[in-house]
Design a protein around this motif. Structure first.
Motif, short mmCIF file in Angstrom:
data_model
loop_
_atom_site.label_atom_id
_atom_site.label_comp_id
_atom_site.label_asym_id
_atom_site.label_seq_id
_atom_site.Cartn_x
_atom_site.Cartn_y
_atom_site.Cartn_z
N SER A 1 0.79 -1.62 0.14
CA SER A 1 0.16 0.02 -0.24
C SER A 1 1.57 1.45 0.05
N GLN B 1 -7.85 0.26 -0.53
CA GLN B 1 -8.45 -1.30 0.18
C GLN B 1 -9.64 -1.31 0.87
N ASP C 1 -5.62 -1.41 -4.38
CA ASP C 1 -5.40 -2.00 -3.71
C ASP C 1 -5.65 -2.93 -2.95
N GLU C 2 -5.61 -4.10 -2.98
CA GLU C 2 -6.22 -5.80 -2.28
C GLU C 2 -7.85 -5.39 -2.79
MG LIG Z 1 -2.16 -2.84 2.37
#
Ligand SMILES: [Mg+2]
Ligand SMILES: Nc1ncnc2c1ncn2[C@@H]1O[C@H](COP(=O)(O)OP(=O)(O)O)[C@@H](O)[C@H]1O
Lengths: 277, 260
Positions: free
Chosen positions: A55, A91, A167-168
């Motif tokens: 991240s 995320q 991000d994910e």
């Molecule tokens: Mg992360």
């Protein structure tokens, strides 16, 4: 040749390191001297153990975090401040809870100065593209996790960024929804090829989606330790591709590398702060 | 809808039981009517005050003071809250003073305000403002400071400038905190007005209660309190109404929607 490549890279990090200052005054060197390049139209996945700094790297490319050393080049130009060519799917949940799905998507256009009616019409088209045409009037809390991610994707893509940071993005979703979101993402990406930097902890997802998979070492002072081209032709069927010999072979090789780092990461987080200066 | 009706039934029942207890307490002599009055006397007195019209002038004055204190204090609190919340250094400098002033019992200010602003409505408004301001200020300050950092990052990535962030992010985020505080603020605006009247004035509900107390007229005191209670419930309902209109996006709204 070197200069040529430089001109073509949508994102280039040169010797980027990031050191966080902790509240108690100590320093935490999260990422050390990292080079990374994403060509325009290229889909790059970044995998690594949790807490290694994935991240953090995305935030640097987004311009939200300034690197402690090194340079960030966007289409060859040094980045200062927010990266306005990038769209960022976070995320965590990042929709504005007081706005409907439609208003959330239109917001990114309205703040750019697109007239309200036009922004709404475009937002409606984007909601339809992510399969949420019928949910325009819902507030975020009235949507499921997968639906919220779709709205987030529409919000980011409607602004037509040339770089997409994720991000994910499908992390908290169930397996079926993840697969469907992956298909949707590839479909949208193949329509208008953007440079994608896609962070995930799921190696299978990384291989199924990306042109190239980068592996990060465990932190502190995390680096990119592996860079592997995925030798699988497009268009890909996300489900079918997982059963092909090429997939299994690269998966085995990458998992071997990743596993070592994940174990190192665990060992370090259990040994707590032994490597802190 | 049925849940609402059931709730209302129980709410009214509590009130009726309270009145009945009070009534029989005084009727059987357990409670001395001289000290506790009688519920029917209080209702009758209240009715007479409204019928004869003497109360209207006082009610009006208290209403004006309350509304002025509420509006001025809220505006001040919102502006100061937004302004200080985005300025680290300034808010750090002012922090101890704000806390000290807020911790001070406002009653001690009443004579000073009477000196500064006279015995008319403005000394009462001032007292109410000192109460309302801090409630709203701290709520807005908190609301702005605790905006989800992911939303801030998203707003920046979507290209918002300071003004757009204020409009699309900080104001809506602070709004629900603000409304929670506005309910308390309404009550305190009224407290400011009534306490101010009580300590020195020639009109208003606080003045009437003070007059009644001066002549040991317990019925008059309770009648004044009854009018105050109804009055604050009505204003609070108005705030709730506006709140429901402005905060449609809140999950709670949907939940109560299912229940109702
Ligand atoms: Mg992360
Ligand atoms: N704002 C911050 N201040 C201090 N340390 C941070 C901060 N953000 C992240 N870190 C630390 O940096 C490391 C990398 O974090 P992060 O990039 O979020 O990891 P990942 O996304 O790979 O899970 C972690 O050890 C984390 O604790």
């Amino acid at each position: 040749m070197q200069g040529d490549q430089r001109a073509h890279a949508a994102v280039r990090l040169e010797g980027v390191s990031i050191t966080y200052r902790l509240p108690d005054g100590r320093r935490y060197p999260a990422v050390s001297a990292t080079d990374l390049a994403v060509a325009s139209g290229e889909f790059v996945a970044l995998v690594g153990p949790t807490g290694c700094g994935k991240s953090t790297l995305l935030n640097v490319v987004a311009g939200l975090v300034a690197p402690s050393t090194g340079r960030v080049l966007i289409d060859g130009d040094p980045l200062s401040g927010i990266n306005h060519r990038a769209g960022y799917l976070f995320q965590q949940e990042a929709l504005f809870p007081w706005k409907t799905a439609l208003a959330n998507v239109a917001l990114g256009l309205e703040v750019k100065g697109v007239p309200r009616g036009e922004a709404r019409a475009k937002a409606e088209r984007w909601l339809a593209r992510v399969g949420l045409g019928a949910f325009a009037d819902r507030y975020p809390h009235q949507l499921s996790g997968g639906q919220k991610k779709r709205v987030g994707l529409a919000q980011v893509l409607a602004r037509e960024p040339s770089i997409l940071l994720m991000d994910e993005p499908f992390g908290p979703l169930d397996a079926q929804t993840r697969a469907i979101m992956g298909e949707l993402l590839l479909e949208l990406w193949s329509a208008e090829k953007k440079a994608v930097l896609f962070v995930t902890h799921d190696l299978e997802e990384a291989i199924a989606l990306a042109d190239r998979v980068l592996i990060m070492s465990a932190g502190p002072e995390a680096r990119i330790i592996g860079d592997h081209r995925v030798p699988i032709a497009r268009p890909r069927d996300i489900h079918e591709v997982r059963l092909t010999p090429a997939f299994l072979e690269i998966h085995r090789a990458l998992w071997h590398e990743l596993r070592a780092e994940v174990l190192k990461g665990y060992a370090r987080s259990e040994g707590t702060t032994d490597r802190l200066p | 809808m049925r849940a609402r009706a059931t709730l209302l039934f129980w709410q009214v029942l509590v009130f009726v039981l309270f009145l009945a207890g009070w009534h029989f307490g005084t009727a059987t002599g357990v409670l001395d009517p001289f000290f506790f009055s009688r519920p029917l006397d209080v209702l009758e007195r209240t009715w007479r005050d409204f019928a004869s019209g003497v109360i209207w002038r006082h009610l009006w004055i208290t209403l004006v003071e309350t509304i002025l204190a509420f509006v001025l204090g809220s505006i001040g609190g919102v502006l100061a809250g937004f302004w200080l919340a985005r300025r680290e250094l300034l808010s750090a400098i002012f922090q101890p003073y704000l806390k000290a002033i807020n911790a001070m019992p406002r009653v001690v200010l009443a004579p000073i305000f009477a000196l500064w602003f006279g015995l008319g409505i403005w000394s009462k408004v001032a007292l109410g403002v000192t109460l309302v301001f801090f409630i709203v200020f701290f709520a807005v300050y908190q609301g702005v400071r605790e905006v989800n950092p992911v939303l801030v990052a998203n707003a920046r990535m979507l290209g918002m400038n300071e003004r757009q962030m204020l409009r699309h992010l900080y104001m809506p985020a602070a709004l629900s905190w603000m409304f929670a505080s506005l309910h308390a603020a309404v009550g305190f605006a009224l407290v400011g007005a009534v306490v101010g009247e009580y300590l020195g004035s020639a009109a208003g509900l606080g003045y009437r209660i003070q007059q009644a107390e001066g002549s040991f007229d317990v019925t008059g005191v309770f009648s004044g309190m009854l009018v105050l209670a109804v009055f604050v419930l009505v204003i609070d309902a108005l705030v709730s109404f506006v709140e429901r209109r402005l905060l449609v996006w809140r999950p709670q709204a949907a939940v109560t929607g299912i229940e109702a």
